[in-house]
Design an enzyme around this catalytic site. Structure first.
Site, PDB file in Angstrom:
ATOM      1  N   GLY C 108      53.588 104.254 -32.429  1.00  0.00           N
ATOM      2  CA  GLY C 108      54.247 104.326 -33.730  1.00  0.00           C
ATOM      3  C   GLY C 108      53.961 105.610 -34.477  1.00  0.00           C
ATOM      4  N   CYS C 109      53.013 106.420 -33.996  1.00  0.00           N
ATOM      5  CA  CYS C 109      52.733 107.710 -34.617  1.00  0.00           C
ATOM      6  C   CYS C 109      53.696 108.749 -34.064  1.00  0.00           C
ATOM      7  CB  CYS C 109      51.312 108.166 -34.314  1.00  0.00           C
ATOM      8  SG  CYS C 109      50.166 107.754 -35.616  1.00  0.00           S
ATOM      9  N   VAL C 110      54.214 109.605 -34.922  1.00  0.00           N
ATOM     10  CA  VAL C 110      55.143 110.618 -34.438  1.00  0.00           C
ATOM     11  C   VAL C 110      54.428 111.962 -34.311  1.00  0.00           C
ATOM     12  CG1 VAL C 110      57.444 111.563 -34.700  1.00  0.00           C
ATOM     13  CG2 VAL C 110      56.874 109.377 -35.725  1.00  0.00           C
TER      14      VAL C 110
END
Lengths: 140, 100, 110
Positions: C108-110
């Site tokens: 979920g981290c970009v």
């Protein structure tokens, strides 16, 4: 996560109907659930048909060379995902019971962090009602 | 004699049932991948598998059984094999029919 | 990409995350922390080790929100808040601490 993401809370239901490992649906669903958890929506998960196999206990994937992602379902409580509905009919047809599933729990913030069951065994009528009450349904 | 390989869940596809309709007595059936859900001692397909054991040799690929948490749930009479056992089976039979 | 750890070459992806989690060692963690501009204190190690334990149990690197809550539960409220964690890891506790812990980037981290 950005501020625009907050605001209206919608009811999201993730439907899981495929066994793990044979196809990629189960893992894809789990990843989407974890990513979308950042949006603070009202999330429920349903497991029926072969989807009930996704949360079976005792998986050991060493010999097939795939990652055993079943422990990750136990982290769902940390992500405030604690409404997990499992079809009784699907379990029965497969000769499974709740004892064959992993113990998925969460800590209830509003009840002095008491540990509670996330899994609810429901019949098809209750699943129909659950689907009928959603704003968004994502199917895997 | 042929080796019939079933790799789909019997709950999702009719390949296991189709296999049973078309398999000659004395042949072998091997469950792999999601096909192993047909090899369990309880559930909707257990009666069919039990009957099939009277006419066919039935195997299940143990790595796929264990991956899915179904260890100890496989029906008595079904032989668990590993990957090299799979190769041996394929070599011992005249041909392999994969019920995709 | 690759990282030189005392003469030994360790593979990383283009963002500096360890390619093979099993290769991780304290020396590698130190080398990554230097590249990140972080001087590792006991408080840093506490978070890094916590992340490794979390990964071992759940097979994921937790999101920041989850990490913060879990740290608070295990190490106390004074550490379970984003101010404390961002002071240790200015570019994001989940991203930087995961990198040092040899874990993949949190889902979920970009």
């Amino acid at each position: 996560m950005s501020e625009e993401a907050s605001g209206v809370v919608k009811k999201f239901l993730y439907i899981n109907r495929k066994a793990p490992y044979g196809t990629v649906y189960a893992l894809e669903s789990l990843e989407v659930v974890l990513i979308a958890a950042a949006f603070d929506q009202d999330v429920s998960l349903a497991f029926f048909d072969d989807g009930v196999y996704q949360i079976a206990k005792g998986m050991d994937t060493k010999a097939i060379g795939q990652k055993n992602f079943s422990p990750t379902y136990k982290a769902l409580g940390d992500y405030d995902i604690n409404k997990i509905y499992v079809s009784k009919e699907s379990l029965d047809a497969r000769g499974l019971s709740k004892d064959d599933l992993m113990d998925l729990k969460y800590e209830d913030e509003d009840d002095d962090w008491a540990e509670k069951d996330s899994i609810h065994i429901v019949n098809s009528e209750e699943l129909a009602d659950l689907m009928d009450s959603q704003d968004v349904i994502l199917s895997f | 004699m042929q080796l019939h390989v079933v790799n789909k869940s019997p709950f999702e596809k009719s390949t296991f049932e189709s296999c049973l309709l078309h398999v000659k007595k004395g042949s072998s059936i091997l469950f792999i991948e999601d096909g192993i859900f047909a090899a369990l001692n309880k559930g909707k397909f257990s009666e069919k598998v039990k009957n099939a054991l009277e006419n066919y040799k039935i195997y299940a690929l143990e790595p796929d059984v264990n991956a899915r948490g179904m260890k100890n749930k496989v029906m008595d009479g079904i032989k668990l094999i590993d990957y090299s056992g799979f190769v041996d089976l394929a070599a011992e039979h005249d041909a392999v029919q994969s019920w995709l | 990409m690759a990282l030189d750890v005392g003469g030994k070459v360790v593979e990383t992806d283009e963002e500096g995350y360890l390619s093979n989690r099993d290769e991780w060692s304290n020396e590698i963690a130190k080398a990554i922390s230097v590249a990140e501009g972080i001087d590792m204190s006991d408080n840093h190690w506490e978070v890094v080790n916590f992340l490794r334990e979390y990964y071992e149990e759940y097979q994921i690197a937790p999101a920041v929100r989850v990490l913060t809550k879990a740290i608070g539960k295990k190490l106390g409220k004074d550490k379970g808040n984003s101010k404390y964690l961002y002071e240790l890891f200015p570019y994001g506790p989940a991203k930087q601490a995961c990198k040092i812990a040899g874990l993949p980037k949190p889902t979920g981290c970009v």
